[in-house]
Design a protein around this motif. Structure first.
Motif, PDB file in Angstrom:
ATOM      1  N   ALA A 114       0.800  -1.214   0.000  1.00  0.00           N
ATOM      2  CA  ALA A 114       0.000   0.000   0.000  1.00  0.00           C
ATOM      3  C   ALA A 114       0.840   1.274   0.000  1.00  0.00           C
ATOM      4  O   ALA A 114       0.580   2.194  -0.771  1.00  0.00           O
ATOM      5  N   THR A 115       1.828   1.350   0.846  1.00  0.00           N
ATOM      6  CA  THR A 115       2.606   2.587   0.989  1.00  0.00           C
ATOM      7  C   THR A 115       3.733   2.632  -0.053  1.00  0.00           C
ATOM      8  O   THR A 115       4.097   1.598  -0.635  1.00  0.00           O
ATOM      9  N   PRO A 116       4.317   3.814  -0.276  1.00  0.00           N
ATOM     10  CA  PRO A 116       5.427   3.893  -1.242  1.00  0.00           C
ATOM     11  C   PRO A 116       6.583   2.944  -0.913  1.00  0.00           C
ATOM     12  O   PRO A 116       7.141   2.317  -1.822  1.00  0.00           O
ATOM     13  N   GLU A 117       6.975   2.840   0.372  1.00  0.00           N
ATOM     14  CA  GLU A 117       8.066   1.939   0.743  1.00  0.00           C
ATOM     15  C   GLU A 117       7.683   0.493   0.475  1.00  0.00           C
ATOM     16  O   GLU A 117       8.500  -0.306  -0.002  1.00  0.00           O
TER      17      GLU A 117
ATOM     18  N   THR B 145      -0.977  -4.502  -5.948  1.00  0.00           N
ATOM     19  CA  THR B 145      -2.241  -3.863  -5.594  1.00  0.00           C
ATOM     20  C   THR B 145      -2.110  -3.238  -4.218  1.00  0.00           C
ATOM     21  O   THR B 145      -1.395  -3.761  -3.355  1.00  0.00           O
ATOM     22  N   ASP B 146      -2.787  -2.102  -4.028  1.00  0.00           N
ATOM     23  CA  ASP B 146      -2.780  -1.480  -2.708  1.00  0.00           C
ATOM     24  C   ASP B 146      -3.999  -1.897  -1.888  1.00  0.00           C
ATOM     25  O   ASP B 146      -4.226  -1.382  -0.789  1.00  0.00           O
ATOM     26  N   ARG B 147      -4.787  -2.831  -2.413  1.00  0.00           N
ATOM     27  CA  ARG B 147      -5.949  -3.311  -1.673  1.00  0.00           C
ATOM     28  C   ARG B 147      -5.534  -4.310  -0.599  1.00  0.00           C
ATOM     29  O   ARG B 147      -4.711  -5.179  -0.836  1.00  0.00           O
ATOM     30  N   ALA B 148      -6.132  -4.158   0.569  1.00  0.00           N
ATOM     31  CA  ALA B 148      -5.874  -5.099   1.651  1.00  0.00           C
ATOM     32  C   ALA B 148      -6.500  -6.445   1.302  1.00  0.00           C
ATOM     33  O   ALA B 148      -7.467  -6.533   0.547  1.00  0.00           O
ATOM     34  N   GLY B 149      -5.930  -7.488   1.852  1.00  0.00           N
ATOM     35  CA  GLY B 149      -6.462  -8.825   1.604  1.00  0.00           C
ATOM     36  C   GLY B 149      -5.696  -9.852   2.391  1.00  0.00           C
ATOM     37  O   GLY B 149      -4.569  -9.605   2.829  1.00  0.00           O
ATOM     38  N   GLY B 150      -6.280 -10.994   2.564  1.00  0.00           N
ATOM     39  CA  GLY B 150      -5.651 -12.038   3.364  1.00  0.00           C
ATOM     40  C   GLY B 150      -4.851 -13.033   2.561  1.00  0.00           C
ATOM     41  O   GLY B 150      -4.317 -13.994   3.128  1.00  0.00           O
TER      42      GLY B 150
ATOM     43  N   LEU C  78       3.259  -7.237   1.809  1.00  0.00           N
ATOM     44  CA  LEU C  78       4.387  -6.468   2.325  1.00  0.00           C
ATOM     45  C   LEU C  78       3.847  -5.387   3.246  1.00  0.00           C
ATOM     46  O   LEU C  78       3.025  -4.563   2.821  1.00  0.00           O
ATOM     47  N   ARG C  79       4.285  -5.396   4.487  1.00  0.00           N
ATOM     48  CA  ARG C  79       3.703  -4.501   5.481  1.00  0.00           C
ATOM     49  C   ARG C  79       4.784  -3.783   6.291  1.00  0.00           C
ATOM     50  O   ARG C  79       5.668  -4.430   6.855  1.00  0.00           O
ATOM     51  N   ILE C  80       4.686  -2.465   6.327  1.00  0.00           N
ATOM     52  CA  ILE C  80       5.477  -1.679   7.272  1.00  0.00           C
ATOM     53  C   ILE C  80       4.576  -1.372   8.455  1.00  0.00           C
ATOM     54  O   ILE C  80       3.480  -0.833   8.291  1.00  0.00           O
ATOM     55  N   SER C  81       5.027  -1.743   9.627  1.00  0.00           N
ATOM     56  CA  SER C  81       4.216  -1.604  10.827  1.00  0.00           C
ATOM     57  C   SER C  81       5.086  -1.135  11.975  1.00  0.00           C
ATOM     58  O   SER C  81       6.176  -1.657  12.206  1.00  0.00           O
ATOM     59  N   ALA C  82       4.580  -0.148  12.712  1.00  0.00           N
ATOM     60  CA  ALA C  82       5.306   0.386  13.863  1.00  0.00           C
ATOM     61  C   ALA C  82       4.886  -0.283  15.161  1.00  0.00           C
ATOM     62  O   ALA C  82       5.118   0.254  16.244  1.00  0.00           O
ATOM     63  N   GLU C  83       4.292  -1.464  15.062  1.00  0.00           N
ATOM     64  CA  GLU C  83       3.944  -2.201  16.277  1.00  0.00           C
ATOM     65  C   GLU C  83       5.210  -2.438  17.104  1.00  0.00           C
ATOM     66  O   GLU C  83       6.302  -2.626  16.547  1.00  0.00           O
ATOM     67  N   PRO C  84       5.088  -2.448  18.425  1.00  0.00           N
ATOM     68  CA  PRO C  84       6.283  -2.632  19.271  1.00  0.00           C
ATOM     69  C   PRO C  84       7.113  -3.857  18.918  1.00  0.00           C
ATOM     70  O   PRO C  84       8.348  -3.808  18.944  1.00  0.00           O
ATOM     71  N   ARG C  85       6.477  -4.952  18.553  1.00  0.00           N
ATOM     72  CA  ARG C  85       7.257  -6.163  18.251  1.00  0.00           C
ATOM     73  C   ARG C  85       8.071  -5.994  16.969  1.00  0.00           C
ATOM     74  O   ARG C  85       9.111  -6.632  16.793  1.00  0.00           O
ATOM     75  N   ASN C  86       7.620  -5.138  16.063  1.00  0.00           N
ATOM     76  CA  ASN C  86       8.396  -4.859  14.859  1.00  0.00           C
ATOM     77  C   ASN C  86       9.511  -3.847  15.147  1.00  0.00           C
ATOM     78  O   ASN C  86      10.645  -4.012  14.681  1.00  0.00           O
TER      79      ASN C  86
END
Length: 539
Positions: free
Chosen positions: A73-76, A99-104, A109-117
């Motif tokens: 979804a994001t540029p990175e 595609t930038d559409r979410a799906g299972g 590819l996900r950039i996430s700022a969750e603490p575990r990441n």
């Protein structure tokens, strides 16, 4: 086994996790192969180079098919997705639309700022392979990119070919959680002794990026050639860069070409560290401008391989005008934080002059927003605050020289380790190796791999070691084939020392994982030394 701070838990879990990985792979529910054709073997989860921090194998795993989409979804995320798609499309023949559409499903590819990441740092990542999806998660684009390199190695080696290949394209089930041991993982390419074109440098960048290297140290000047255009001193490149070892035509990079190399490396999350070696190793500059010589007489261009005979004139003010101009122009083209000022083998410079030179040059680097990096002889002067010394000594290095490096490290100078009899990729493997040099001894694959950066220099605080480098000097190397024969299979080993937890360090396990890289190198067209120390698969 070796341990270092922060790896105790990994150390306890490693053995059991690797057993779990092997067991999990055996449960992969493989679809029957088409009649008369065997499937490519499935790579056990985590059997890659560098070894990952943690592997939890299990489940059916993911298969890339004609229906696979890459969800970013994001540029990175899209940049990482486009890179992965360019690797996969030629060999698989699949469209693999982004595609930038979410799906299972699909490759996610996900950039996430969750603490575990965030806990995995700026380059860590997580790969989750299940029947329905393959997910690469990181806090940063660099982490996603490194995760993509892991996925490449989990796929059959034929995925690297540029023509259509038969699948299936399966990845073993489970989770890989990974992060680097050291933040500085470099290879150096000497383009001064022999000149290498932009495309040749790009090829080497791609090879190093596959093994998660994040720095490219470019040795841009030496006695035999000056390889970067400097507007304020144009003859450096046009005349000083006009030859090379053996008297060939030489060459140099225009500023546009240098920026092209920098951008290409950055797209693979590698930063270029440029080096202008001084005050020695400067004959190309001295030949270009007579005023840089103490006697005002320019020496002839040099095409041999001797060292230690040249020196800038330390007492002349014009020398520092020259250095200021070069550093200013080079710093302006270089986004990375480091600028390498050399400092080795200045045998024609007195100790007093060497110390005086470094005292005047180091502040110039800081003035233009860069951090000083120099060969470890810098510790014989007074390293600037924050400076980094690159240790290239070897078993025969004298105790006094080692002691200077250790004391500097204790006083705050950080170190990059590139011991010549371990990580210099231009050293011959054996006496029969047709290329390379042997002044530091013969360096076979095991010797190159089997050392620990944290304990290599006794007395150096563990936190003073920033990382490792694999230098590739080119006195005897003039083609990409030459580079590859000397870099492979040793480059991946230095990369593993920089990336993998100390607890994973085991020669017997490593040589098996290394051998499994050979089909990938064949697919990529990388020529390599088939060391008898490694159980290579039959061709």
């Amino acid at each position: 086994m070796r341990t270092h701070p922060g790896t105790t838990r990994t150390s306890r879990l490693l053995g059991s996790l690797l057993l779990v990985a092997a067991a999990g792979v055996s449960s992969f529910a493989a679809a029957p192969a088409p009649s008369g054709r065997a499937e490519p073997p499935l790579t056990p989860l985590g059997r890659i180079v560098p070894a990952p921090m943690r592997v939890e194998a299990g489940g059916e795993g993911y298969e890339i098919t004609a229906r696979t989409r890459i969800r970013a979804a994001t540029p990175e995320e899209r940049r990482a997705g486009e890179y992965l798609a360019k690797v996969l499309r030629p060999s698989t023949g699949y469209r693999l639309p982004l595609t930038d559409r979410a799906g299972g499903d699909g490759i996610r590819l996900r950039i996430s700022a969750e603490p575990r990441n965030k806990a995995l740092g700026a380059e860590g990542y997580r790969v989750l392979s299940t029947r329905g999806s393959l997910t690469i998660t990181s806090w940063t684009g660099a982490g996603l990119f490194h995760g993509v390199q892991t996925v490449r190695q989990q796929l059959p080696a034929a995925v690297e070919k540029r023509t259509g290949q038969r699948g299936p394209w399966r990845i073993a089930g489970g989770t890989i959680t990974d992060m680097p041991r050291y933040g500085y993982r470099s290879t150096m390419l000497d383009v001064a002794r022999h000149f290498f074109t932009v495309d040749q440098v790009k090829r080497y960048i791609d090879q190093a990026a596959l093994y998660k290297m994040n720095k490219l140290h470019l040795h841009l000047s030496d006695d035999q050639g000056w390889r970067i255009a400097v507007d304020s001193w144009p003859r450096l490149a046009t005349y000083g860069g006009s030859t090379q070892v053996g008297g060939g035509a030489g060459g140099h990079y225009t500023k546009a070409q240098y920026k092209e190399i920098v951008a290409y490396a950055a797209a693979r999350h590698m930063k270029v560290v440029p080096e202008i070696d001084m005050p020695g190793h400067t004959n190309a500059a001295l030949a270009s401008y007579a005023e840089l010589n103490c006697d005002g007489v320019a020496p002839p261009l040099y095409t041999g391989t001797a060292v230690g005979f040249s020196s800038l004139c330390v007492k002349k003010d014009v020398t520092y005008d020259f250095v200021d101009d070069v550093i200013r122009e080079l710093a302006a083209m270089t986004p990375g934080e480091y600028l390498h000022i050399g400092g080795d083998e200045a045998h024609s410079t007195s100790h007093e002059d060497f110390t005086a030179f470094m005292a005047r040059v180091q502040p110039l680097v800081a003035e233009y927003g860069k951090t000083v990096l120099g060969w470890h002889q810098l510790t014989g002067a007074k390293p600037a605050e924050g400076a980094v010394a690159q240790y290239w000594g070897y078993d025969r290095t004298g105790a006094a020289e080692r002691e200077r490096v250790v004391n500097a490290a204790k006083n705050g100078t950080r170190l990059v380790l590139s011991p010549a009899d371990r990580s210099y990729l231009d050293m011959k493997y054996t006496k029969d190796t047709p290329l390379g040099l042997d002044w530091a001894g013969f360096v076979e694959v095991r010797r190159s791999y089997d050392w620990d950066p944290a304990t290599y220099l006794p007395g150096v605080p563990a936190d003073a070691v920033m990382g490792v480098e694999a230098p590739l000097w080119t006195e005897t190397l003039s083609t990409s084939a030459h580079l590859e024969h000397m870099a492979f299979p040793r480059l991946p080993g230095i990369a593993e020392l920089g990336w993998s937890p100390a607890a994973t360090h085991d020669w017997e396990a490593y040589r098996t994982r290394l051998a499994a890289q050979a089909p990938r190198w064949d697919a990529l067209g990388i020529g390599y030394h088939r060391s008898p120390q490694v159980p290579w698969p039959a061709r």
